[in-house]
Design a protein around this motif. Structure first.
Motif, PDB file in Angstrom:
ATOM      1  N   GLN A  59       0.827  -1.197   0.000  1.00 15.29           N
ATOM      2  CA  GLN A  59       0.000   0.000   0.000  1.00 15.29           C
ATOM      3  C   GLN A  59       0.867   1.255   0.000  1.00 15.29           C
ATOM      4  OE1 GLN A  59      -2.997   0.817  -0.388  1.00 15.29           O
ATOM      5  NE2 GLN A  59      -3.480   2.683   0.758  1.00 15.29           N
ATOM      6  N   SER A  60       1.911   1.271   0.838  1.00 14.82           N
ATOM      7  CA  SER A  60       2.792   2.444   0.920  1.00 14.82           C
ATOM      8  C   SER A  60       3.501   2.693  -0.402  1.00 14.82           C
ATOM      9  CB  SER A  60       3.822   2.245   2.043  1.00 14.82           C
ATOM     10  OG  SER A  60       3.184   2.111   3.289  1.00 14.82           O
ATOM     11  N   TYR A  61       4.021   1.618  -0.999  1.00 14.03           N
ATOM     12  CA  TYR A  61       4.721   1.773  -2.277  1.00 14.03           C
ATOM     13  C   TYR A  61       3.780   2.293  -3.364  1.00 14.03           C
ATOM     14  CZ  TYR A  61       6.386   0.624  -6.896  1.00 14.03           C
ATOM     15  OH  TYR A  61       6.708   0.707  -8.218  1.00 14.03           O
ATOM     16  N   PHE A  62       2.595   1.702  -3.457  1.00 12.33           N
ATOM     17  CA  PHE A  62       1.663   2.059  -4.521  1.00 12.33           C
ATOM     18  C   PHE A  62       1.303   3.539  -4.455  1.00 12.33           C
ATOM     19  CE2 PHE A  62      -2.446   0.733  -6.858  1.00 12.33           C
ATOM     20  CZ  PHE A  62      -1.790   0.689  -8.060  1.00 12.33           C
ATOM     21  N   LEU A  63       1.020   4.038  -3.248  1.00 11.34           N
ATOM     22  CA  LEU A  63       0.669   5.451  -3.093  1.00 11.34           C
ATOM     23  C   LEU A  63       1.876   6.352  -3.344  1.00 11.34           C
ATOM     24  CD1 LEU A  63      -1.626   5.277   0.076  1.00 11.34           C
ATOM     25  CD2 LEU A  63      -2.321   5.477  -2.312  1.00 11.34           C
ATOM     26  N   ALA A  64       3.056   5.943  -2.884  1.00 13.84           N
ATOM     27  CA  ALA A  64       4.258   6.743  -3.110  1.00 13.84           C
ATOM     28  C   ALA A  64       4.596   6.814  -4.594  1.00 13.84           C
ATOM     29  CB  ALA A  64       5.436   6.158  -2.326  1.00 13.84           C
ATOM     30  N   GLU A  65       4.413   5.713  -5.300  1.00  8.92           N
ATOM     31  CA  GLU A  65       4.705   5.684  -6.731  1.00  8.92           C
ATOM     32  C   GLU A  65       3.723   6.560  -7.502  1.00  8.92           C
ATOM     33  OE1 GLU A  65       6.503   4.402 -10.402  1.00  8.92           O
ATOM     34  OE2 GLU A  65       7.085   4.833  -8.346  1.00  8.92           O
ATOM     35  N   ILE A  66       2.460   6.561  -7.100  1.00 13.13           N
ATOM     36  CA  ILE A  66       1.472   7.428  -7.740  1.00 13.13           C
ATOM     37  C   ILE A  66       1.849   8.891  -7.532  1.00 13.13           C
ATOM     38  CG2 ILE A  66      -0.930   8.218  -7.616  1.00 13.13           C
ATOM     39  CD1 ILE A  66      -1.699   5.292  -7.002  1.00 13.13           C
ATOM     40  N   ALA A  67       2.250   9.237  -6.310  1.00 19.07           N
ATOM     41  CA  ALA A  67       2.648  10.620  -6.026  1.00 19.07           C
ATOM     42  C   ALA A  67       3.861  11.027  -6.860  1.00 19.07           C
ATOM     43  CB  ALA A  67       2.953  10.779  -4.536  1.00 19.07           C
ATOM     44  N   MET A  68       4.832  10.119  -6.990  1.00 17.46           N
ATOM     45  CA  MET A  68       6.014  10.413  -7.791  1.00 17.46           C
ATOM     46  C   MET A  68       5.644  10.647  -9.248  1.00 17.46           C
ATOM     47  SD  MET A  68       9.232  10.807  -8.402  1.00 17.46           S
ATOM     48  CE  MET A  68      10.146  10.343  -6.919  1.00 17.46           C
ATOM     49  N   ARG A  69       4.796   9.780  -9.802  1.00 21.42           N
ATOM     50  CA  ARG A  69       4.399   9.937 -11.210  1.00 21.42           C
ATOM     51  C   ARG A  69       3.642  11.239 -11.431  1.00 21.42           C
ATOM     52  NH1 ARG A  69       7.368   6.861 -14.628  1.00 21.42           N
ATOM     53  NH2 ARG A  69       7.726   4.848 -13.647  1.00 21.42           N
ATOM     54  N   ARG A  70       2.856  11.630 -10.465  1.00 16.47           N
ATOM     55  CA  ARG A  70       2.124  12.890 -10.598  1.00 16.47           C
ATOM     56  C   ARG A  70       3.088  14.078 -10.631  1.00 16.47           C
ATOM     57  NH1 ARG A  70      -3.227  12.372  -6.687  1.00 16.47           N
ATOM     58  NH2 ARG A  70      -4.725  12.288  -8.399  1.00 16.47           N
ATOM     59  N   MET A  71       4.101  14.039  -9.779  1.00 19.03           N
ATOM     60  CA  MET A  71       5.100  15.107  -9.797  1.00 19.03           C
ATOM     61  C   MET A  71       5.803  15.167 -11.148  1.00 19.03           C
ATOM     62  SD  MET A  71       7.050  15.415  -6.132  1.00 19.03           S
ATOM     63  CE  MET A  71       7.755  13.779  -6.209  1.00 19.03           C
ATOM     64  N   LEU A  72       6.216  14.017 -11.645  1.00 23.06           N
ATOM     65  CA  LEU A  72       6.938  13.974 -12.909  1.00 23.06           C
ATOM     66  C   LEU A  72       6.053  14.421 -14.066  1.00 23.06           C
ATOM     67  CD1 LEU A  72       8.894  10.603 -12.562  1.00 23.06           C
ATOM     68  CD2 LEU A  72       9.748  12.921 -12.212  1.00 23.06           C
ATOM     69  N   HIS A  73       4.766  14.093 -13.983  1.00 24.57           N
ATOM     70  CA  HIS A  73       3.856  14.436 -15.083  1.00 24.57           C
ATOM     71  C   HIS A  73       3.615  15.939 -15.150  1.00 24.57           C
ATOM     72  CE1 HIS A  73       0.667  13.856 -18.008  1.00 24.57           C
ATOM     73  NE2 HIS A  73      -0.143  14.591 -17.261  1.00 24.57           N
ATOM     74  N   ARG A  74       3.567  16.600 -14.005  1.00 27.38           N
ATOM     75  CA  ARG A  74       3.244  18.017 -13.990  1.00 27.38           C
ATOM     76  C   ARG A  74       4.454  18.893 -14.296  1.00 27.38           C
ATOM     77  NH1 ARG A  74      -0.494  15.410 -11.643  1.00 27.38           N
ATOM     78  NH2 ARG A  74      -2.561  16.235 -11.191  1.00 27.38           N
ATOM     79  N   CYS A  75       5.578  18.566 -13.737  1.00 25.61           N
ATOM     80  CA  CYS A  75       6.780  19.362 -13.998  1.00 25.61           C
ATOM     81  C   CYS A  75       7.986  18.542 -13.595  1.00 25.61           C
ATOM     82  CB  CYS A  75       6.735  20.667 -13.213  1.00 25.61           C
ATOM     83  SG  CYS A  75       8.133  21.759 -13.563  1.00 25.61           S
ATOM     84  N   ASN A  76       8.914  18.364 -14.516  1.00 21.60           N
ATOM     85  CA  ASN A  76      10.074  17.539 -14.194  1.00 21.60           C
ATOM     86  C   ASN A  76      11.392  18.180 -14.590  1.00 21.60           C
ATOM     87  OD1 ASN A  76      10.233  17.163 -17.027  1.00 21.60           O
ATOM     88  ND2 ASN A  76       8.918  15.373 -16.893  1.00 21.60           N
ATOM     89  N   THR A  77      11.369  19.371 -15.135  1.00 18.15           N
ATOM     90  CA  THR A  77      12.600  19.990 -15.610  1.00 18.15           C
ATOM     91  C   THR A  77      12.627  21.454 -15.206  1.00 18.15           C
ATOM     92  OG1 THR A  77      12.586  18.502 -17.506  1.00 18.15           O
ATOM     93  CG2 THR A  77      14.052  20.383 -17.626  1.00 18.15           C
ATOM     94  N   ALA A  78      13.764  21.902 -14.706  1.00 13.88           N
ATOM     95  CA  ALA A  78      13.906  23.282 -14.223  1.00 13.88           C
ATOM     96  C   ALA A  78      14.230  24.218 -15.377  1.00 13.88           C
ATOM     97  CB  ALA A  78      14.992  23.354 -13.157  1.00 13.88           C
ATOM     98  N   ILE A  79      13.230  24.512 -16.166  1.00 18.01           N
ATOM     99  CA  ILE A  79      13.385  25.442 -17.282  1.00 18.01           C
ATOM    100  C   ILE A  79      12.208  26.397 -17.281  1.00 18.01           C
ATOM    101  CG2 ILE A  79      14.706  23.890 -18.772  1.00 18.01           C
ATOM    102  CD1 ILE A  79      12.120  23.155 -20.155  1.00 18.01           C
ATOM    103  N   ARG A  80      12.386  27.508 -17.941  1.00 16.07           N
ATOM    104  CA  ARG A  80      11.265  28.431 -18.126  1.00 16.07           C
ATOM    105  C   ARG A  80      11.312  28.982 -19.539  1.00 16.07           C
ATOM    106  NH1 ARG A  80      12.767  33.846 -17.680  1.00 16.07           N
ATOM    107  NH2 ARG A  80      14.879  34.211 -16.879  1.00 16.07           N
ATOM    108  N   ARG A  81      10.160  29.334 -20.014  1.00 14.22           N
ATOM    109  CA  ARG A  81      10.035  29.856 -21.368  1.00 14.22           C
ATOM    110  C   ARG A  81      10.056  31.376 -21.329  1.00 14.22           C
ATOM    111  NH1 ARG A  81       8.626  27.195 -25.880  1.00 14.22           N
ATOM    112  NH2 ARG A  81       8.004  25.390 -24.653  1.00 14.22           N
ATOM    113  N   THR A  82      10.875  31.967 -22.170  1.00 14.64           N
ATOM    114  CA  THR A  82      10.978  33.419 -22.212  1.00 14.64           C
ATOM    115  C   THR A  82       9.795  34.020 -22.957  1.00 14.64           C
ATOM    116  OG1 THR A  82      12.172  33.526 -24.310  1.00 14.64           O
ATOM    117  CG2 THR A  82      13.483  33.142 -22.319  1.00 14.64           C
TER     118      THR A  82
END
Length: 595
Positions: free
Chosen positions: A387-410
């Motif tokens: 249960q802990s792994y499944f929820l932690a993995e979902i949270a990680m994927r959500r973070m990666l899906h929303r923003c995963n790279t430190a860049i900005r558009r000018t």
């Protein structure tokens, strides 16, 4: 050249020439680029005292003083035009700045988009997620055709369990139970999709006539995957000796009716077919089945009522398992998305405590020598861990899906490294780590800490996989800083520090990644692809003279980590033509880098 050109670059009117013979007039160049932009051979907006490029990056801006010369009539007229254009531009910029709220956005109005601003356009992903893009292959010196070759090798790989008639065989109960136990221990912990009480249902169906349908297909797929996992453990990393295909062939006979059923078992069959091909390191075929599972579970969610507790709960778990599976497979290939991410904000999180757990008393060899108290304790621990792994993995994927790279558009559409975003992303990542339960918490190492070398048998697979993702995420945060330094040949102290963090994250990542590829059979292909991509990116960065001169990095330790990639069991690599292709390229590049 990309320097700004002044009036002397325009050809003069031929009638102005004192010579009757046609000839090309000698053109002169007035220095308008600062030293930094001139060294990089890119455009400079020539603003004084600091151009936009140097101001954004905090660099010292210096202009070479050219000897004044007589101005031609055309130069005078164009200078006047340029002055009026500068005035208009400043007026427009003041109007635009009034609409902006952040200091960074305000600075965007002054900067001129140079060549490197577009380096990440359309490829704003993690460095280890770009195997399918020509952009990243070109950056790493592999050539634009490299990604196409990898995709072709996978797409042309022969399919399994297709076009053959199922062979009849007598299944021993002990053999069926061993496959079920292996499935529970090595596969279901990653994707807990089965209902409670599945053990009894499994034994009833597999010892019966195996009537074609979703339930028979599901049971046979569990046996096939469990057999693969058991063989992988027994043979030490080579999981395909062919015996599991007997179960697969029987399962494929039940696939047509399973496809047409509108049931949770039908979705589970597609998920397990995808997992089976993942275990064989066939990511393209696995993704095809994951897509079918995605469409079926999205349709199922449309009419399943939340008041139907059990069905809704199992549909939720099937949804999240499919989302994780599709996300893991899609990162390395340029393939169409199923749209499953459109629902992640509306589907409640799963409760894996209500998922199936293997019953040791159902007839397995361990059941006869294990006390009831220890059985309850072991089941409770595994349930909490899953249960802990499944929820932690979902949270990680959500973070990666929303923003995963430190860049900005000018404001002009270019893309540059954004240290403030990098800090925010790292804060979110550390917050994710702080919430990890003890059952899946891994040891987090700080900058310049030496990575321990744990024994293979002592590493907990679920926590170790989360550790791999944690450091891969760190690599993704700091990769744009590294790339920008390689392109610019100059950087601020803050950006250099972020480059050091990139190398440090790789040195912390690789030991865990090498362990993970041995234990995680379901994600083995993507794990080796991550080894390949991260190592290639690190080798490319380590060859930068600027980074080697300015970064405080233990280069001998980094070299040892790169050389350790050759320790991956060759039997794992040889299971896939594309992995063999990647392996040869990686081994060759490592040997060249330190020769």
């Amino acid at each position: 050249m990309d320097y700004l050109r002044d009036a002397s670059h325009e050809d003069a009117n031929p009638s102005d020439s004192p010579s009757a013979a046609p000839r090309r007039r000698t053109r002169t160049r007035t220095t308008t680029a600062c030293d930094a932009c001139r060294a990089r051979r890119t455009k400079c907006d020539s603003q004084r005292p600091h151009c936009g490029y140097c101001r954004i990056r905090g660099l010292k801006c210096h202009y070479e003083q050219a000897a004044p010369g007589p101005a031609s009539r055309v130069e005078v007229e164009l200078a006047s035009i340029n002055k009026r254009l500068d005035y208009i531009t400043n007026v427009i910029s003041r109007g635009e700045r009034a609409c902006l709220v952040t200091n960074e956005a305000t600075a965007d109005q002054h900067e001129h988009c140079s060549r490197e601003d577009y380096a990440f356009t359309g490829e704003e992903k993690l460095p280890f997620q770009l195997l399918g893009t020509e952009c990243m292959m070109t950056i790493l010196g592999l050539g634009p055709g490299f990604a196409t070759t990898v995709a072709k090798l996978e797409r042309n790989a022969p399919a399994v369990g297709v076009g053959t008639s199922p062979r009849v065989r007598f299944i021993q109960q002990q053999e069926a139970l061993a496959a079920l136990a292996a499935f529970s221990q090595y596969v279901h912990v990653w994707y807990p999709i089965l209902r409670p009480g599945f053990s009894e249902r499994y034994l009833t169906i597999i010892s019966g006539p195996l009537t074609p349908g979703a339930e028979s297909c599901l049971v046979l797929l569990v046996a096939a995957i469990g057999t693969l996992a058991q063989q992988d453990v027994d043979l030490g990393g080579s999981c395909n000796d062919g015996s599991s295909e007997l179960f697969l062939e029987a399962a494929m006979a039940s696939l047509p009716p399973a496809l047409t059923e509108n049931s949770i078992e039908s979705v589970q069959c597609m998920v397990l077919l995808s997992i089976y091909h993942c275990c064989l390191s066939k990511p393209c075929q696995a993704y095809d089945y994951a897509m079918v599972a995605s469409f079926k579970v999205q349709n199922l969610l449309k009419y399943v009522d939340a008041s139907d507790g059990e069905l809704y709960e199992h549909t939720k778990r099937a949804y999240w398992a499919t989302l994780l599976l599709e996300s893991e497979l899609r990162v390395q290939f340029d393939v169409v998305a199923s749209g499953i991410w459109n629902h992640d904000d509306h589907v409640a999180l799963p409760n894996s405590r209500r998922a199936w757990q293997f019953d040791l008393e159902a007839g397995s060899p361990q059941g006869s020598i294990t006390s009831p108290a220890s059985i309850v304790s072991a089941e409770a621990t595994q349930t909490d861990q899953t249960q802990s792994y499944f929820l932690a993995e979902i949270a990680m994927r959500r973070m990666l899906h929303r923003c995963n790279t430190a860049i900005r558009r000018t404001s002009r559409g270019g893309i540059i490294y954004a240290p403030k975003i990098a800090r925010e992303l790292e804060l979110q990542l550390d917050e994710w780590y702080d919430y990890l339960p003890e059952t899946v918490r891994f040891q987090r190492l700080e900058l310049n800490d030496v990575t321990p070398s744990p024994d293979f048998a002592s590493v907990e697979p679920l926590g170790n996989f989360l550790c791999v993702q944690y450091y891969c995420c760190k690599l993704s945060i700091y990769w744009p800083a590294v790339y920008q330094c390689m392109e610019d040949g100059i950087a601020t102290a803050e950006v250099v520090e972020h480059c050091e963090r990139f190398f440090d994250a790789y040195m912390h990542l690789m030991p865990s990644l090498l362990i993970c590829i041995r234990h995680c059979i379901v994600n083995r292909w993507t794990l080796y692809a991550s080894i390949f991509m991260t190592s290639m990116a690190v080798m490319h960065a380590s060859q930068s003279e600027y980074l080697r001169t300015n970064c405080v990095v233990d280069w001998s330790r980094l070299r040892a980590c790169l050389e350790s990639t050759s320790s991956v069991d060759r039997r794992i690599i040889d299971t896939s033509p594309s992995l063999s292709f990647l392996g040869e390229a990686l081994f060759g590049r490592v040997a060249e880098s330190w020769s």
